[in-house]
Design an enzyme around this catalytic site. Structure first.
Site, mmCIF file in Angstrom:
data_model
loop_
_atom_site.group_PDB
_atom_site.id
_atom_site.type_symbol
_atom_site.label_atom_id
_atom_site.label_comp_id
_atom_site.label_asym_id
_atom_site.label_seq_id
_atom_site.Cartn_x
_atom_site.Cartn_y
_atom_site.Cartn_z
ATOM 1 N N HIS A 222 -0.752 -23.633 -31.898
ATOM 2 C CA HIS A 222 -1.656 -24.388 -31.039
ATOM 3 C C HIS A 222 -3.089 -23.941 -31.331
ATOM 4 O O HIS A 222 -3.373 -22.734 -31.387
ATOM 5 C CB HIS A 222 -1.362 -24.110 -29.565
ATOM 6 C CG HIS A 222 -0.125 -24.778 -29.043
ATOM 7 N ND1 HIS A 222 1.068 -24.759 -29.707
ATOM 8 C CD2 HIS A 222 0.093 -25.480 -27.895
ATOM 9 C CE1 HIS A 222 1.977 -25.424 -28.998
ATOM 10 N NE2 HIS A 222 1.402 -25.877 -27.895
ATOM 11 N N ASP B 252 4.432 -33.036 -25.583
ATOM 12 C CA ASP B 252 4.065 -31.702 -25.116
ATOM 13 C C ASP B 252 5.030 -31.188 -24.035
ATOM 14 O O ASP B 252 6.075 -30.627 -24.361
ATOM 15 C CB ASP B 252 2.621 -31.707 -24.613
ATOM 16 C CG ASP B 252 1.963 -30.340 -24.645
ATOM 17 O OD1 ASP B 252 2.618 -29.371 -25.047
ATOM 18 O OD2 ASP B 252 0.777 -30.236 -24.260
ATOM 19 N N ASP B 253 4.681 -31.371 -22.765
ATOM 20 C CA ASP B 253 5.516 -30.966 -21.626
ATOM 21 C C ASP B 253 5.703 -32.192 -20.734
ATOM 22 O O ASP B 253 5.068 -32.315 -19.676
ATOM 23 C CB ASP B 253 4.841 -29.830 -20.844
ATOM 24 C CG ASP B 253 4.618 -28.595 -21.698
ATOM 25 O OD1 ASP B 253 5.544 -27.779 -21.806
ATOM 26 O OD2 ASP B 253 3.511 -28.472 -22.266
ATOM 27 N N GLU C 41 -7.321 -27.104 -28.566
ATOM 28 C CA GLU C 41 -7.082 -27.865 -27.334
ATOM 29 C C GLU C 41 -8.109 -27.381 -26.317
ATOM 30 O O GLU C 41 -9.109 -28.030 -26.059
ATOM 31 C CB GLU C 41 -5.662 -27.650 -26.824
ATOM 32 C CG GLU C 41 -5.367 -28.352 -25.509
ATOM 33 C CD GLU C 41 -4.098 -27.855 -24.826
ATOM 34 O OE1 GLU C 41 -3.610 -28.563 -23.932
ATOM 35 O OE2 GLU C 41 -3.614 -26.753 -25.163
ATOM 36 N N HIS D 244 5.852 -32.021 -31.289
ATOM 37 C CA HIS D 244 5.195 -31.103 -30.347
ATOM 38 C C HIS D 244 5.820 -31.313 -28.980
ATOM 39 O O HIS D 244 5.367 -32.123 -28.178
ATOM 40 C CB HIS D 244 3.690 -31.384 -30.323
ATOM 41 C CG HIS D 244 2.887 -30.405 -29.531
ATOM 42 N ND1 HIS D 244 1.553 -30.164 -29.768
ATOM 43 C CD2 HIS D 244 3.217 -29.602 -28.483
ATOM 44 C CE1 HIS D 244 1.105 -29.267 -28.895
ATOM 45 N NE2 HIS D 244 2.106 -28.922 -28.097
ATOM 46 N N HIS E 38 7.708 -28.868 -25.913
ATOM 47 C CA HIS E 38 8.192 -27.601 -25.358
ATOM 48 C C HIS E 38 9.405 -27.901 -24.490
ATOM 49 O O HIS E 38 9.282 -28.597 -23.476
ATOM 50 C CB HIS E 38 7.092 -26.941 -24.523
ATOM 51 C CG HIS E 38 5.842 -26.649 -25.296
ATOM 52 N ND1 HIS E 38 5.677 -25.484 -26.006
ATOM 53 C CD2 HIS E 38 4.722 -27.389 -25.500
ATOM 54 C CE1 HIS E 38 4.486 -25.508 -26.598
ATOM 55 N NE2 HIS E 38 3.897 -26.659 -26.312
#
Length: 349
Positions: free
Chosen positions: A207, A288-289, A210, A23, A25
């Site tokens: 997704h 994630d980011d 969340e 996961h 990005h």
């Protein structure tokens, strides 16, 4: 041994763990320094006068305020070399963190809406991934992700624009995902798109759970037919769903530091990662980011271990889950799992 030495030893153990990241990005790996360098290279005017001012802006109230900054940062990505430089910077960090396989999400709509061609996006990212595979052996896949706050018709058009490139990138582009603002954008809005992607043979993720409720996780599984849930931390609100996740070994790609930064939890000690792991849920740890959320994958493992009292065996289980939940062929999974087994045995000597 001092507490500092204990943390250093744990960090060394975590970085050495053979693992997969599922996961991530790629646009979320743009560090402020690279944003400024690319802006200068491309003559893009930024709203921030300095790198430090941009870093100061990384204080988010919620997912939407993060996304606003995320899309602004992505505006510096214009040429193939920009996408290459961004991807290569991430792959170097991933290598340092013990990642042996990465499944990377990218958002074409963020770029095509600015006039960037689909070919430019693919070619820059793919060049970095293929070069990394050739020089380090680290494997990777691409998950083309659709923006859920936009209409399904635009996602369909994005898929149509990308499909002519499928054969050229068949070694990398193996799946699709669904990201962006979850609130008010249920998975079912994209049922036709996912039905089409499934018929085309793509691996499916989305997704869910969340910002959105546990019902969105259920919907992603039953309406979209996904194999893997990205995030999924709110699944705990539904006991029947939790039982299903455990029984069917449905992977959740959990991103602890992201959840903290976006205030899904107020304190890492409140995170349900350890609870879900100990209930037999196939949770994995991811970043994630990471440029925006304060940590790459090893940072997420370390923060989870320290805040949730995870044992080394449990950290090994998380790494095992990450490889098992990947979209790699079974033989390649087995080879990576053997590396993990050897590593864990060596750490007990």
């Amino acid at each position: 041994m001092s507490a500092t030495a204990d943390v250093q030893a744990l960090t060394t153990f975590i970085r050495g763990l053979p693992k997969a990241e599922l996961h991530l990005h790629i646009e979320g790996t743009l560090e402020p320094e690279l944003i400024f360098a690319l802006a200068q290279r491309n003559g893009v005017a930024l709203s921030y006068p300095s790198i430090s001012a941009l870093r100061a802006a990384y204080q988010f109230e919620d997912l939407q305020s993060f996304l606003d900054l995320y899309y602004a940062g992505a505006s510096v990505l214009i040429t193939e070399d920009d996408f290459y430089d961004m991807t290569m910077a991430y792959m170097r960090r991933a290598q340092d963190d013990g990642v042996l396989h990465a499944e990377i999400m990218f958002d074409p709509q963020t770029h095509t809406s600015r006039g960037i061609s689909m070919a430019t996006i693919f070619s820059g990212i793919a060049r970095a991934l293929r070069e990394t595979r050739a020089t380090t052996g680290i494997t990777s896949y691409l998950l083309l992700s659709f923006l859920r706050h936009l209409p399904e018709e635009e996602a369909m058009a994005t898929l149509d624009a990308a499909l002519p490139l499928r054969e050229q990138y068949q070694d990398l582009w193996i799946g699709v995902g669904l990201d962006s603002a979850e609130r008010g954008n249920p998975p079912a809005r994209f049922a036709r798109l996912y039905d089409r992607c499934g018929q085309l043979g793509f691996r499916l993720t989305a997704h869910a759970g969340e910002e959105g409720p546990a019902a969105y996780v259920q919907e992603a599984l039953d309406t979209l037919g996904v194999e893997r849930i990205d995030h999924g931390v709110r699944s705990e609100e539904d006991a029947a769903l939790m039982a299903r996740l455990a029984a069917q070994r449905i992977p959740l790609t959990v991103c602890p530091l992201s959840n903290l930064k976006l205030q899904v939890v107020d304190d890492m000690r409140q995170h349900n990662l350890a609870r879900m792991l100990r209930q037999g849920i196939m949770v994995t740890v991811n970043s994630d980011d990471p440029a925006y959320f304060g940590g790459y994958i090893a940072d997420n493992y370390l923060a989870s271990a320290l805040s949730l009292d995870l044992t080394r065996d449990e950290l090994g289980t998380l790494a095992h889950n990450s490889i098992s939940a990947s979209f790699l062929p079974e033989a390649e999974k087995a080879a990576l799992l053997e590396k993990l087994t050897v590593y864990l045995e060596s750490c007990k000597i």
